[in-house]
Enzyme design. Structure first.
Site, short mmCIF file in Angstrom:
data_model
loop_
_atom_site.label_atom_id
_atom_site.label_comp_id
_atom_site.label_asym_id
_atom_site.label_seq_id
_atom_site.Cartn_x
_atom_site.Cartn_y
_atom_site.Cartn_z
N LEU A 1 0.87 -1.17 0.00
CA LEU A 1 0.00 0.00 0.00
C LEU A 1 0.91 1.22 0.00
O LEU A 1 1.95 1.22 0.65
CB LEU A 1 -0.90 0.02 1.24
CG LEU A 1 -2.01 -1.04 1.33
CD1 LEU A 1 -2.77 -0.91 2.65
CD2 LEU A 1 -2.96 -0.95 0.16
N ASP A 2 0.51 2.27 -0.71
CA ASP A 2 1.31 3.49 -0.73
C ASP A 2 1.49 4.03 0.68
O ASP A 2 0.69 3.76 1.58
CB ASP A 2 0.63 4.56 -1.60
CG ASP A 2 0.49 4.11 -3.05
OD1 ASP A 2 1.31 3.28 -3.48
OD2 ASP A 2 -0.42 4.60 -3.72
N LYS A 3 2.53 4.83 0.86
CA LYS A 3 2.84 5.39 2.17
C LYS A 3 1.66 6.15 2.77
O LYS A 3 1.40 6.06 3.97
CB LYS A 3 4.07 6.30 2.07
CG LYS A 3 4.56 6.86 3.40
CD LYS A 3 5.82 7.70 3.20
CE LYS A 3 6.29 8.29 4.52
NZ LYS A 3 7.53 9.10 4.36
N HIS B 1 0.29 3.02 -7.81
CA HIS B 1 -0.65 4.14 -7.62
C HIS B 1 -1.90 3.99 -8.48
O HIS B 1 -2.45 4.99 -8.96
CB HIS B 1 0.03 5.47 -7.94
CG HIS B 1 1.11 5.87 -7.00
ND1 HIS B 1 1.01 5.72 -5.63
CD2 HIS B 1 2.33 6.44 -7.23
CE1 HIS B 1 2.12 6.18 -5.05
NE2 HIS B 1 2.94 6.61 -6.00
#
Length: 252
Positions: free
Chosen positions: A106-108, A196
């Site tokens: 998962l993105d930051k 993303h």
């Protein structure tokens, strides 16, 4: 066929210390196998048949762990990083000893469901492009998300690098109002995991994601009672369903 493991490895995996600490435990006679003190950490033991104890307390061994994490923002999906806190840093030492890793990423700045395990086979099945494991996200989006966006996502949209996504299911929970800066609230189910991807899909229709949270992956649903930053082991039912779906190829 019996599955054996070196005694010192078993003790390390069950959180009884480093290799040198385990050697010290053995020297003092604190470690026993089937009621007898053992000082050789190299012996092979059968976790299912042999009775292993440290200071008289039985040792529970398992090869794999499966953790559901409600990932917070600001933490990266990696096993180690020189600058940022990782999802592994959120775990207690008893789980870190199993050397778990995040299944996917998962993105930051994205929160929500993340599976952590040391079961490479299960992870491979979940991440295999051939499996098309569905992943559902809740998002808040600037601007009004419309029926036209539903149709576009259903047909597949072209990302900024020219990649055309697989059909995705967009559900509008609440359409926003640009005049009042009210955001849209949606759920989106995608069958891929491009970099993303959710943000870029909305970007392709002229909108911006301002909050993103994953709420499911395959049959695994984020526990609504699991606070952000917390984790728990999968239940037996969750694990069985996950294993059955990934091995049979029924996901997606």
């Amino acid at each position: 066929m019996k599955q054996t493991i070196r005694l010192e490895k078993l003790l390390a995996h069950t959180g009884h210390g480093t290799r040198s600490e385990i050697k010290r435990l053995m020297k003092t006679g604190s470690v026993s196998v089937n009621g007898r003190p053992v000082k050789d950490g190299g012996i092979q033991v059968d976790p299912e048949q042999d009775q292993i104890a440290v200071d008289g307390i039985g040792v529970r061994y398992r090869e794999f762990i499966y953790l559901m994490l409600n990932k917070p923002q600001g933490v990266i999906s990696a096993t180690e990083d020189s600058r940022d806190r990782t999802v592994i840093d959120l775990l207690d030492p008893e789980y870190q000893t199993f050397d778990p890793f995040p299944v996917g990423r998962l993105d930051k700045d994205t929160e929500g469901l993340l599976l952590l395990t040391n079961d490479g086979k299960l992870a491979h099945n979940l991440l295999s492009p051939r499996k098309h494991v569905p992943k559902t996200y809740f998002a808040e989006v600037e601007g009004a998300v419309t029926e036209e966006d539903i149709d576009a996502f259903s047909a597949g949209v072209t990302l900024d690098d020219g990649y055309v996504t697989m059909p995705a299911k967009l559900n509008i929970l609440k359409s926003g109002d640009p005049a009042t800066d009210e955001v849209s609230k949606i759920e989106l189910t995608i069958m891929e995991g491009k970099f993303h991807q959710v943000k870029r899909m909305f970007q392709s229709v002229g909108k911006k994601v301002v909050f993103l949270k994953r709420i499911s992956m395959g049959p695994l649903l984020l526990d609504e009672y699991l606070e952000v930053g917390s984790y728990r082991e999968l239940t037996a039912e969750e694990l069985l369903e996950l294993q059955a779906n990934t091995t049979s190829g029924l996901i997606g």
